[in-house]
Design a protein around this motif. Structure first.
Motif, PDB file in Angstrom:
ATOM      1  N   ARG A 250      35.808  41.068  42.142  1.00 13.98           N
ATOM      2  CA  ARG A 250      34.806  40.846  41.090  1.00 13.98           C
ATOM      3  C   ARG A 250      34.677  42.095  40.213  1.00 13.98           C
ATOM      4  O   ARG A 250      34.720  42.039  38.976  1.00 13.98           O
ATOM      5  CB  ARG A 250      33.444  40.539  41.714  1.00 13.98           C
ATOM      6  N   ALA A 251      34.498  43.253  40.865  1.00 13.50           N
ATOM      7  CA  ALA A 251      34.312  44.502  40.125  1.00 13.50           C
ATOM      8  C   ALA A 251      35.557  44.838  39.306  1.00 13.50           C
ATOM      9  O   ALA A 251      35.460  45.245  38.141  1.00 13.50           O
ATOM     10  CB  ALA A 251      33.989  45.633  41.101  1.00 13.50           C
ATOM     11  N   TRP A 252      36.739  44.668  39.907  1.00 19.12           N
ATOM     12  CA  TRP A 252      37.981  44.987  39.193  1.00 19.12           C
ATOM     13  C   TRP A 252      38.165  44.071  37.986  1.00 19.12           C
ATOM     14  O   TRP A 252      38.593  44.516  36.916  1.00 19.12           O
ATOM     15  CB  TRP A 252      39.170  44.866  40.139  1.00 19.12           C
ATOM     16  N   THR A 253      37.822  42.799  38.138  1.00 16.11           N
ATOM     17  CA  THR A 253      37.959  41.864  37.019  1.00 16.11           C
ATOM     18  C   THR A 253      37.011  42.216  35.889  1.00 16.11           C
ATOM     19  O   THR A 253      37.364  42.108  34.708  1.00 16.11           O
ATOM     20  CB  THR A 253      37.714  40.422  37.497  1.00 16.11           C
ATOM     21  N   ARG A 254      35.800  42.651  36.216  1.00 19.52           N
ATOM     22  CA  ARG A 254      34.885  43.106  35.171  1.00 19.52           C
ATOM     23  C   ARG A 254      35.482  44.321  34.435  1.00 19.52           C
ATOM     24  O   ARG A 254      35.303  44.457  33.216  1.00 19.52           O
ATOM     25  CB  ARG A 254      33.538  43.477  35.773  1.00 19.52           C
ATOM     26  N   ALA A 255      36.188  45.160  35.163  1.00 20.88           N
ATOM     27  CA  ALA A 255      36.844  46.302  34.521  1.00 20.88           C
ATOM     28  C   ALA A 255      37.900  45.832  33.529  1.00 20.88           C
ATOM     29  O   ALA A 255      38.005  46.355  32.410  1.00 20.88           O
ATOM     30  CB  ALA A 255      37.469  47.215  35.572  1.00 20.88           C
ATOM     31  N   VAL A 256      38.685  44.835  33.917  1.00 15.51           N
ATOM     32  CA  VAL A 256      39.702  44.291  33.013  1.00 15.51           C
ATOM     33  C   VAL A 256      39.038  43.669  31.787  1.00 15.51           C
ATOM     34  O   VAL A 256      39.485  43.856  30.648  1.00 15.51           O
ATOM     35  CB  VAL A 256      40.574  43.248  33.745  1.00 15.51           C
ATOM     36  N   GLN A 257      37.959  42.931  32.010  1.00 17.71           N
ATOM     37  CA  GLN A 257      37.257  42.304  30.884  1.00 17.71           C
ATOM     38  C   GLN A 257      36.655  43.359  29.959  1.00 17.71           C
ATOM     39  O   GLN A 257      36.600  43.169  28.737  1.00 17.71           O
ATOM     40  CB  GLN A 257      36.183  41.356  31.413  1.00 17.71           C
TER      41      GLN A 257
END
Length: 436
Positions: A218-225
């Motif tokens: 979840r946290a990594w995907t928010r970083a990508v977004q």
């Protein structure tokens, strides 16, 4: 229509990629390490005056992101038309290359997935996990052309497995793998400058992570977004997404990554105090991270990358003290990456750090230092530069239009090179069919 010959296939690939004959020749020579092929020779291939050798077909496969077997089949069609004997025997007698061995291994892995049908097994999950781990690490240092096809194939295979029935524990693992593969695909689109496609892939990655409640993904995907929003010009949204990602408690360096992204977005948006506070948070998160990252490569956040982000942030904050801090941070990033293993050496971050040093020297009035740092990026192959690097080059070109640089002959020459590089296609070509 009959089967496609090598000339017809290469003509189609040329038209789809938009490459000139000379650029195709340069791509072959770069991979061969020798300047033996010219644009005229490529023209002969397209007109089937000559059939490219098996070695050259291997380079063309890598250049266009097409399976070698397709090129070999087209070459065999052309030879048959010309009444020449098949080259299959000669190919079989050659020593196996790494590409051939990798292709055989991929076929074996595909057969293992076939045996499992739509249901997972321990062997299939282990194989997928190993493949995703390898791609995540290789993505940092290797050209996109050679990786995207495999990322897409594995993503589709994982989706197909999820459409079947598995044990609940296997389903969770498959969703995590699917999320990571969508995250890799989002990065592919981001590097190619296709922000809408990147956002779509990231939304699927988030759906997978959220479905199984995995805070790390979840946290990594928010970083990508956040990255997507930043390069798409939505600076406040980029900062908000990075801040939202910090709500998820996860092991490893992700907390430092998210704070670093927030700092950079706030700095470019003009919030100097907020950026400085986020920079301090990123440093604290780095110092307090007790565990290593679950996945390597693009899923991790090494200190070198944090220094590269910090350099860009300091430059955006501005002022003599922050400009010097930017140069120091960028120098540290370059030193750390150069001392890292080849597979962990991020080409994109090396470029970014050099360009930050160039801008720092420029702000300090050191034109010679600016030219040396930019030269590192301009001398690299165009296909290794992502859309974000091309944009940075364009921004520096605009800054060199300032009155204090206009009468400088070296700067005039450098400005012309920058404009040419900024106009070149960003990163390796990803065809329309590949973006499906």
């Amino acid at each position: 229509m009959g089967p496609e010959g090598i000339g017809e296939l290469l003509t189609r690939l040329r038209d789809t990629s938009g490459m000139t004959h000379q650029r195709i020749a340069d791509g072959i020579n770069d991979r061969d390490g020798r300047a033996t092929v010219t644009g005229k020779e490529v023209s002969r291939y397209l007109r089937e005056k000559r059939i490219p050798s098996s070695r050259v077909r291997g380079y063309l496969s890598d250049l266009f992101g097409v399976e070698l077997a397709i090129l070999d089949r087209a070459a065999a069609v052309s030879r048959q038309r010309r009444g020449e004997p098949s080259s299959k025997t000669r190919i079989v007698e050659q020593a196996p290359t790494r590409r051939l061995l990798a292709a055989d291994a991929a076929e074996a892995a595909e057969f293992a997935r076939f045996l499992a049908g739509t249901n997972s097994s321990a062997a299939v999950l282990e194989g997928l996990h190993a493949d995703v781990t390898r791609l995540a690490r290789h993505y940092v240092s290797q050209p996109l052309t050679g990786l995207y096809g495999e990322i897409r194939t594995l993503r589709r295979a994982t989706f197909a497995l999820l459409e079947g029935r598995q044990r609940p524990s296997d389903t969770v693992e498959l969703y995590l793998l699917a999320g990571r593969l969508c995250g890799l695909s989002a990065h592919v689109c981001l590097d190619a400058g296709d922000y809408d496609s990147a956002a779509a892939q990231s939304r699927t990655a988030w759906a997978c992570a959220d479905l199984v409640g995995h805070n790390g993904l979840r946290a990594w995907t928010r970083a990508v977004q956040s990255l997507i929003a930043f390069w798409n010009g939505s600076l406040r949204q980029a900062a908000d997404l990075a801040r939202a990602g910090q709500e998820f408690t996860a092991a490893g360096s992700i907390g430092a990554r998210l704070a670093g992204l927030e700092a950079r977005a706030l700095a470019v948006a003009g919030d100097r105090d907020g950026a400085a506070a986020a920079l301090a948070t990123a440093q604290r998160r780095r110092e307090s991270a007790a565990d290593e990252d679950d996945f390597p490569g693009i899923f991790s956040f090494p200190l070198a990358k944090q220094c590269a982000y910090a350099g860009t942030t300091h430059l955006a904050i501005g002022g003599r003290r922050h400009v010097q801090a930017a140069i120091t941070s960028a120098e540290t990033a370059v030193r750390l990456y150069r001392s890292a293993e080849d597979a962990d050496r991020s080409v994109g971050d090396l470029f970014a750090a050099h360009l930050d040093m160039a801008r720092g020297h420029m702000k300090a009035g050191n034109v010679d230092g600016t030219e040396a740092m930019i030269g590192f990026v301009l001398d690299a192959r165009a296909e290794t530069r992502s859309a974000s690097i091309a944009r940075r080059l364009g921004e520096i070109s605009g800054e060199l239009d300032a009155p204090e640089f206009r009468d400088s002959t070296p700067v005039s020459h450098l400005r012309a090179r920058l404009k040419e590089a900024a106009m070149a296609p960003a990163g390796p070509a990803v065809g329309r069919e590949q973006q499906q």
